[in-house]
Design a protein around this motif. Sequence first.
Motif, short mmCIF file in Angstrom:
data_model
loop_
_atom_site.label_atom_id
_atom_site.label_comp_id
_atom_site.label_asym_id
_atom_site.label_seq_id
_atom_site.Cartn_x
_atom_site.Cartn_y
_atom_site.Cartn_z
N MET A 173 -36.98 -47.50 -36.26
CA MET A 173 -37.16 -48.05 -37.60
C MET A 173 -38.01 -49.31 -37.60
O MET A 173 -38.79 -49.53 -38.54
N PHE A 174 -37.87 -50.16 -36.59
CA PHE A 174 -38.46 -51.49 -36.67
C PHE A 174 -39.53 -51.77 -35.62
O PHE A 174 -39.94 -52.90 -35.45
N SER A 175 -40.04 -50.77 -34.94
CA SER A 175 -41.06 -51.04 -33.93
C SER A 175 -42.45 -50.57 -34.36
O SER A 175 -43.29 -50.31 -33.52
N GLY A 176 -42.69 -50.51 -35.65
CA GLY A 176 -43.99 -50.06 -36.13
C GLY A 176 -45.02 -51.17 -36.11
O GLY A 176 -44.81 -52.25 -35.56
N ARG A 177 -46.15 -50.90 -36.73
CA ARG A 177 -47.20 -51.90 -36.82
C ARG A 177 -46.77 -53.04 -37.73
O ARG A 177 -46.06 -52.83 -38.70
N LYS A 178 -47.27 -54.24 -37.43
CA LYS A 178 -46.90 -55.42 -38.22
C LYS A 178 -47.40 -55.32 -39.66
O LYS A 178 -46.72 -55.71 -40.57
N GLY A 179 -48.61 -54.82 -39.86
CA GLY A 179 -49.18 -54.74 -41.20
C GLY A 179 -49.01 -53.39 -41.86
O GLY A 179 -49.69 -53.10 -42.82
N GLY A 180 -48.17 -52.57 -41.34
CA GLY A 180 -48.01 -51.23 -41.88
C GLY A 180 -48.99 -50.27 -41.23
O GLY A 180 -49.61 -50.56 -40.22
N GLU A 181 -49.16 -49.12 -41.83
CA GLU A 181 -50.07 -48.11 -41.29
C GLU A 181 -51.51 -48.48 -41.58
O GLU A 181 -51.82 -49.10 -42.59
N ARG A 182 -52.41 -48.07 -40.68
CA ARG A 182 -53.84 -48.29 -40.89
C ARG A 182 -54.33 -47.43 -42.04
O ARG A 182 -53.88 -46.32 -42.23
N ARG A 183 -55.29 -47.97 -42.80
CA ARG A 183 -55.92 -47.18 -43.84
C ARG A 183 -57.03 -46.36 -43.22
O ARG A 183 -57.85 -46.86 -42.47
N LEU A 184 -57.07 -45.09 -43.52
CA LEU A 184 -58.11 -44.21 -43.02
C LEU A 184 -59.33 -44.29 -43.94
O LEU A 184 -59.19 -44.37 -45.16
N PRO A 185 -60.54 -44.28 -43.38
CA PRO A 185 -61.74 -44.30 -44.23
C PRO A 185 -61.85 -43.00 -45.01
O PRO A 185 -61.32 -41.96 -44.63
N ASP A 186 -62.57 -43.10 -46.14
CA ASP A 186 -62.80 -41.90 -46.94
C ASP A 186 -63.65 -40.90 -46.17
O ASP A 186 -64.24 -41.22 -45.15
N GLU A 187 -63.77 -39.69 -46.72
CA GLU A 187 -64.54 -38.65 -46.04
C GLU A 187 -66.02 -39.01 -45.92
O GLU A 187 -66.69 -38.59 -45.00
N ASP A 188 -66.54 -39.78 -46.90
CA ASP A 188 -67.96 -40.13 -46.84
C ASP A 188 -68.23 -41.34 -45.95
O ASP A 188 -69.36 -41.78 -45.82
N GLY A 189 -67.22 -41.89 -45.33
CA GLY A 189 -67.39 -42.97 -44.39
C GLY A 189 -67.19 -44.35 -44.99
O GLY A 189 -67.12 -45.34 -44.27
#
Length: 44
Positions: A23-39
């Motif tokens: 539960m508590f060992s994740g990333r400090k800032g939450g999940e990374r945002r993935l770039p859109d399909e067009d980059g």
Amino acid sequence: MTLLLLEALGALCVFVFIIWWTMFSGRKGGERRLPDEDGSDKKD
């Protein structure tokens, strides 16, 4: 009887530790945002 209680307590401690770790060992800032399909990573 005491040995059975100690084993049950140990198993409970391991179980609680695994739950806490997941539960508590994740990333400090939450999940990374993935770039859109067009980059681009801009919000419209």
